[in-house]
Design an enzyme around this catalytic site. Structure first.
Site, PDB file in Angstrom:
ATOM      1  CE1 TYR A 115      -4.196   2.691   0.787  1.00  0.00           C
ATOM      2  CE2 TYR A 115      -2.203   2.620   2.820  1.00  0.00           C
ATOM      3  CZ  TYR A 115      -3.871   3.129   2.238  1.00  0.00           C
ATOM      4  OH  TYR A 115      -4.829   4.185   2.344  1.00  0.00           O
ATOM      5  CG  PHE A 166       5.099   4.160   6.794  1.00  0.00           C
ATOM      6  CD1 PHE A 166       4.839   2.604   6.879  1.00  0.00           C
ATOM      7  CD2 PHE A 166       6.510   4.558   5.308  1.00  0.00           C
ATOM      8  CE1 PHE A 166       5.670   1.857   6.112  1.00  0.00           C
ATOM      9  CE2 PHE A 166       6.837   3.787   4.942  1.00  0.00           C
ATOM     10  CZ  PHE A 166       6.704   2.847   4.743  1.00  0.00           C
ATOM     11  NE  ARG A 167      -3.028   3.198   7.896  1.00  0.00           N
ATOM     12  CZ  ARG A 167      -3.300   3.037   7.208  1.00  0.00           C
ATOM     13  NH1 ARG A 167      -3.032   2.876   6.413  1.00  0.00           N
ATOM     14  NH2 ARG A 167      -3.429   1.496   7.185  1.00  0.00           N
ATOM     15  CG  LEU A 168       4.160   9.415   8.154  1.00  0.00           C
ATOM     16  CD1 LEU A 168       5.446   9.651   8.698  1.00  0.00           C
ATOM     17  CD2 LEU A 168       3.656  10.411   9.292  1.00  0.00           C
ATOM     18  CG  HIS A 169      -2.739  10.329   5.384  1.00  0.00           C
ATOM     19  ND1 HIS A 169      -2.067   9.279   4.634  1.00  0.00           N
ATOM     20  CD2 HIS A 169      -2.685   9.375   6.696  1.00  0.00           C
ATOM     21  CE1 HIS A 169      -2.260   8.498   5.028  1.00  0.00           C
ATOM     22  NE2 HIS A 169      -3.167   8.312   6.709  1.00  0.00           N
TER      23      HIS A 169
END
Ligand SMILES: Cc1cc2nc3c(=O)[nH]c(=O)nc-3n(C[C@H](O)[C@H](O)[C@H](O)COP(=O)(O)O)c2cc1C
Length: 220
Positions: free
Chosen positions: A16, A196-199
């Site tokens: 992802y 890594f969800r560091l949007h």
């Protein structure tokens, strides 16, 4: 992996994440131009209705309500959608003419949120849009008492037949209770998926309509 067996698995975090970095996506100074660019991009990959948006309003008790509607126009003034003004959302907007809107396009992993006041469109604007709708959709607008109890599907079909007979070959004019609303945003947030969800989040705000936009990044 999700914690619940009811939620379908996502691709692993590694797969992802590797495919998720989209580079610089905040390319415009004006949030309406930025939104137009993202909407056009979404239009190339979404399987249907890239203009579908969740519209949140609040009821008389302050309880939020939420449903999808279709964006039908956008300009520097705001975002326009059409509906039955006697529906639940119409009643909620009459009591509290403020709303929030959220777009989420799965194919490009982006979200845009709008908040602001809501105003009715002019009769002339609503007439012009209504005239573009298919005849059967115009008859449907007459036949549906949107959001009120319906005793059976057959009752709706009877209403449709009655309205179709009423109009015959005449032009189907706009019902007085069917019109548009325009959300005029004072806040617009752009969100893009990053590994890594560091949007990335970029928010445009203005104190009042017509004032300069200010921008701010937010922690994801
Ligand atoms: C993709 C999608 C688009 C929709 N577009 C509209 C729309 O443009 N206008 C509308 O009145 N309802 C639209 N609906 C139906 C609404 O979600 C909702 O069922 C209806 O407006 C009644 O909402 P209310 O009872 O909260 O007023 C749409 C539903 C979906 C799933």
């Amino acid at each position: 992996m999700s914690g619940s067996p009811l939620i379908p698995p996502s691709p692993s975090e590694e797969t992802y994440s590797a495919s998720a970095d989209q580079g610089e996506v905040f390319t415009k100074d004006d949030p309406f131009h930025q939104f137009a660019e993202w909407l056009a991009l979404a239009g190339k990959s979404e399987p249907n209705d890239p203009n579908a948006m969740a519209l949140a309003t609040v009821d008389a008790d302050g309880l939020p309500d939420l449903r999808m509607v279709l964006l039908k126009d956008i300009d520097a003034g705001g975002l326009t959608f059409y509906t039955n003004t006697e529906s639940a959302k119409g009643e909620q907007l009459a009591l509290n003419p403020k709303a929030a809107i959220c777009f989420h396009w799965k194919t490009i992993r982006r979200q845009v949120r709008f908040r602001g006041g809501v105003e009715p469109v002019s009769d002339a604007e609503a007439d012009a849009y209504f005239a573009t709708r298919a005849r059967s959709a115009r008859i449907g607008a007459w036949a549906s008492a949107q959001s009120r109890p319906l005793e059976s599907r057959f009752a709706l079909e009877k209403q449709i037949a009655a309205k179709a007979a009423h109009f015959g070959i005449k032009e189907v004019t706009r019902p007085p209770y069917w019109s548009g609303y325009r959300l005029v945003p004072t806040q617009i947030e752009f969100w893009v998926n990053r590994p890594f969800r560091l949007h990335d989040r970029l928010v445009f705000t203005r104190d009042r309509v017509g004032a300069q936009w200010k921008t701010e990044r937010l922690y994801p």
